[in-house]
Design an enzyme around this catalytic site. Structure first.
Site, PDB file in Angstrom:
ATOM      1  N   LYS A 200       0.865  -1.182   0.000  1.00 35.50           N
ATOM      2  CA  LYS A 200       0.000   0.000   0.000  1.00 35.50           C
ATOM      3  C   LYS A 200       0.903   1.235   0.000  1.00 35.50           C
ATOM      4  O   LYS A 200       1.666   1.465   0.941  1.00 35.50           O
ATOM      5  CB  LYS A 200      -0.915   0.003   1.218  1.00 35.50           C
ATOM      6  CG  LYS A 200      -1.863   1.203   1.272  1.00 35.50           C
ATOM      7  CD  LYS A 200      -2.773   1.109   2.484  1.00 35.50           C
ATOM      8  CE  LYS A 200      -3.716   2.290   2.562  1.00 35.50           C
ATOM      9  NZ  LYS A 200      -4.596   2.217   3.753  1.00 35.50           N
ATOM     10  N   LYS A 254      -2.171  -1.441  -3.731  1.00 30.84           N
ATOM     11  CA  LYS A 254      -3.014  -0.246  -3.644  1.00 30.84           C
ATOM     12  C   LYS A 254      -2.134   0.996  -3.713  1.00 30.84           C
ATOM     13  O   LYS A 254      -1.166   1.075  -2.953  1.00 30.84           O
ATOM     14  CB  LYS A 254      -3.810  -0.270  -2.334  1.00 30.84           C
ATOM     15  CG  LYS A 254      -4.757   0.897  -2.155  1.00 30.84           C
ATOM     16  CD  LYS A 254      -5.501   0.801  -0.820  1.00 30.84           C
ATOM     17  CE  LYS A 254      -6.433   1.997  -0.650  1.00 30.84           C
ATOM     18  NZ  LYS A 254      -7.108   1.985   0.664  1.00 30.84           N
TER      19      LYS A 254
END
Length: 330
Positions: A200, A254
């Site tokens: 992420k 992400k």
């Protein structure tokens, strides 16, 4: 394999008709590839638009159950829940995160009562409940790791008890996958899956999401001490390796579209179930451009989603899930 020279080899032959294109298509997209992120809010009978995400709303728990019925009818297998927490419930100790009656847990139970077959994914991170807007506890201006992990374990257990099928740790604290997996096993939840946000990135594409969950105004500073540097690629592989070794069943990258190279590297290296999150900023850019007439919104939506499959993803979290499913279902 060497190709015949032109004109014996003409690539346009297999593009001549829709039927031929279907026959040679390398990747396919179905509603079964989608996890639909949904925003929650307190109240009843409420659908509240998120201004920075055209077409996206915050739903009260009763309408989340209704949305789950609609998603199931479209063939969407999973919903992921994100709460907009009342500011009065945000504290430094983040205790609302593991309250059995918090928005996320109530919505999980409501969905399971309405559509038992629907897979419910929940978010493990403290930012919706933190007066500081961070994913972890803040002590003397620092987001502390180990104390946060203990809180994340309590949050994950409360979600499992509410009936969550997949728990998605999105906090990026070190060691949290192993701690949560151990707690789930010890707590009698061996079949609850972990879809770890393993890679992420500290991204500018999260802005509309933070508006949607009410974290923008609360956030003090940035998240660069725990989310990844966008310049790093090899580090992502080390993080995925670690999370899989600690008991993650699936991994996520992400944001999505700016990091398709990471998706491909992860899938090629590990072969594990790999997902991407087409985040709020990606969604808002496509919607905004479409509303201005600059692009064909439907075509851009479907092209962007196919890009994830081509990059090796097994599925994608996307706010486009219902619209894309309707198109795919004809």
């Amino acid at each position: 394999m060497p190709l015949a020279p032109f004109p014996d080899a003409r690539f346009r032959r297999t593009r001549k008709s829709a039927a031929l294109r279907d026959l040679v298509r390398e990747n396919t997209l179905t509603p079964g590839d989608f996890i639909w992120p949904i925003f929650l809010r307190d109240g009843e009978g409420i659908e509240e638009p998120v201004p920075s995400m055209p077409g996206v709303v915050r739903r009260s728990v009763d309408l989340v159950a209704q949305a789950a019925r609609e998603a199931h009818a479209l063939g969407i297998p999973a919903i992921c829940l994100f709460p907009y927490t009342d500011p009065s419930l945000k504290t430094e100790d983040c205790a609302e995160a593991w309250n059995p009656e918090n928005l996320s847990n109530r919505a999980t139970r409501a969905i399971k009562a309405a559509v038992p077959e629907m897979v419910v994914m929940t978010d493990v991170a403290l930012d919706p409940y933190n007066i500081n807007g961070h994913d972890g506890f803040v002590v003397d201006g620092e987001v502390v790791n180990d104390a946060t992990v203990g809180a994340l374990v309590k949050q994950a257990l409360s979600q499992a008890e509410a009936g969550a099928d997949i728990i998605g740790p999105s906090d990026m604290m070190d060691g949290r996958i192993g701690a949560i997996r151990g707690a789930l096993e010890a707590g009698g939840f061996p079949n609850v899956a972990l879809l770890s946000y393993s890679a992420k990135y500290a991204s500018a594409f999260y802005g509309p999401f933070r508006d949607a969950v009410g974290a923008s105004g609360a956030l003090k500073g940035d998240k660069k001490t725990y989310q990844m540097d966008p310049a790093n690629s090899d580090e992502a592989l080390r993080l995925v390796d670690r999370d899989l070794s600690e008991g993650a069943d699936m991994v996520m990258i992400k944001p999505g579209m700016p990091y398709l190279d990471i998706c491909r590297r992860v899938k090629d290296r590990f072969g594990a179930p790999t997902y991407a999150y087409q985040v709020s900023g990606e969604y808002a850019m496509i919607q905004g451009a479409a509303q201005n007439g600059w692009i064909d919104g439907e075509q851009a939506m479907m092209e962007s989603l196919m890009g994830f499959k081509r990059a090796g993803c097994d599925g994608v979290l996307t706010y486009f899930a219902p619209a894309a499913a309707r198109l795919l279902n004809g």
